[in-house]
Every structure is written in structure tokens, then in C-alpha cells.
Design a protein around this motif. Sequence first.
Motif, PDB file in Angstrom:
ATOM      1  N   PHE A 183     126.942 -35.583  30.541  1.00  0.00           N
ATOM      2  CA  PHE A 183     127.486 -34.245  30.703  1.00  0.00           C
ATOM      3  C   PHE A 183     126.813 -33.356  29.664  1.00  0.00           C
ATOM      4  CE2 PHE A 183     130.818 -36.880  32.452  1.00  0.00           C
ATOM      5  CZ  PHE A 183     131.270 -36.160  33.537  1.00  0.00           C
ATOM      6  N   LEU A 184     126.104 -32.332  30.129  1.00  0.00           N
ATOM      7  CA  LEU A 184     125.462 -31.369  29.247  1.00  0.00           C
ATOM      8  C   LEU A 184     126.121 -30.014  29.453  1.00  0.00           C
ATOM      9  CD1 LEU A 184     123.164 -33.560  30.014  1.00  0.00           C
ATOM     10  CD2 LEU A 184     121.704 -31.937  28.866  1.00  0.00           C
ATOM     11  N   ASP A 185     126.356 -29.305  28.339  1.00  0.00           N
ATOM     12  CA  ASP A 185     126.951 -27.976  28.456  1.00  0.00           C
ATOM     13  C   ASP A 185     125.843 -26.945  28.699  1.00  0.00           C
ATOM     14  OD1 ASP A 185     125.802 -27.316  25.975  1.00  0.00           O
ATOM     15  OD2 ASP A 185     127.678 -27.539  24.874  1.00  0.00           O
ATOM     16  N   THR A 223     123.647 -29.205  25.234  1.00  0.00           N
ATOM     17  CA  THR A 223     124.183 -30.165  24.278  1.00  0.00           C
ATOM     18  C   THR A 223     124.894 -31.261  25.060  1.00  0.00           C
ATOM     19  OG1 THR A 223     124.518 -28.423  22.640  1.00  0.00           O
ATOM     20  CG2 THR A 223     125.778 -30.464  22.337  1.00  0.00           C
ATOM     21  N   VAL A 224     124.583 -32.519  24.730  1.00  0.00           N
ATOM     22  CA  VAL A 224     125.252 -33.632  25.395  1.00  0.00           C
ATOM     23  C   VAL A 224     126.695 -33.666  24.915  1.00  0.00           C
ATOM     24  CG1 VAL A 224     125.325 -36.139  25.709  1.00  0.00           C
ATOM     25  CG2 VAL A 224     123.119 -34.956  25.612  1.00  0.00           C
ATOM     26  N   ARG A 225     127.635 -33.556  25.843  1.00  0.00           N
ATOM     27  CA  ARG A 225     129.055 -33.524  25.506  1.00  0.00           C
ATOM     28  C   ARG A 225     129.737 -34.860  25.753  1.00  0.00           C
ATOM     29  NH1 ARG A 225     131.410 -28.357  25.681  1.00  0.00           N
ATOM     30  NH2 ARG A 225     133.312 -29.478  25.181  1.00  0.00           N
ATOM     31  N   ALA A 226     129.245 -35.625  26.729  1.00  0.00           N
ATOM     32  CA  ALA A 226     129.849 -36.925  27.034  1.00  0.00           C
ATOM     33  C   ALA A 226     128.818 -37.785  27.744  1.00  0.00           C
ATOM     34  CB  ALA A 226     131.079 -36.763  27.903  1.00  0.00           C
ATOM     35  N   ILE A 227     128.933 -39.087  27.539  1.00  0.00           N
ATOM     36  CA  ILE A 227     128.093 -40.063  28.219  1.00  0.00           C
ATOM     37  C   ILE A 227     129.004 -41.187  28.686  1.00  0.00           C
ATOM     38  CG2 ILE A 227     126.164 -41.674  28.027  1.00  0.00           C
ATOM     39  CD1 ILE A 227     125.193 -40.032  25.599  1.00  0.00           C
ATOM     40  N   ILE A 228     128.887 -41.530  29.951  1.00  0.00           N
ATOM     41  CA  ILE A 228     129.669 -42.635  30.495  1.00  0.00           C
ATOM     42  C   ILE A 228     128.691 -43.620  31.125  1.00  0.00           C
ATOM     43  CG2 ILE A 228     131.477 -43.315  32.111  1.00  0.00           C
ATOM     44  CD1 ILE A 228     132.557 -40.435  31.949  1.00  0.00           C
TER      45      ILE A 228
END
Length: 113
Positions: free
Chosen positions: A17-19, A23-28
Motif C-alpha cells: 500500500f503506497l500513499d 510512501t509505503v504504508r503497509a505490506i502484507i
Amino acid sequence: MIQPGESKTQAVRAVFFLDPNETVRAIIYYPLSLGRNFDELYRTLIAMQTSDKFNVATPADWNPGDDVIVSPAGSCGVTEERMTSTEDLDCKDWFFCTKKLDKDLVLDAILKK
């Protein structure tokens, strides 16, 4: 992406998830043997956008319409005001307050129509 011990040639399923500022906000990460949960991916995206839009935090398993966590008070004065206010805050203690955030308000602010 290649995950050590999983496979030497097959990619692991990863969701980033990039904003808007890149900026990377989450990685699953999901192993090859496990399918992705698209409901959880959607919930994660909406929760992050809600946090940004309303300056709140979302607890585990949060969904639109559930209570959100209000940022801790930055001063003793704000803390006292929160604890004695009739505002729609549910304060468990001086540092932990939640509030209702209407589902329609969240979705109208987040979703593009």
C-alpha cells in the motif's frame, strides 16, 4: 518477490500500500499456498484513508461505522477538557478515548463517486 525457503522461482504474493506521496504504508505477504483475503485488503485501505482523513486510529478488525481511537491529548488542559466534556468521546482513561464515526460519513469522504 522471492521468499527464501518457499520457492526458488515462484513469486510470493505480496501487497504493498503506497500513499499519494509514494510512501509505503503497509505490506502484507501471503505464502504461495494461501489465497489473498480481498475483504481484508479493502478494509486495510479504507482504514488507512480514514485515519488520514479524520486524524484518528483504527483498532484491530475495524470497519466503517465502528468506533475509532482519538489521538492522545497533547497537554493536561486538553486531557481535563476531554474528561469533563459532553463531547461524543468515550474516555476509558486520560490517555485513551474513542468516538463514534458514522459509516456514511466515512464512506462519503473516502470513496470517489
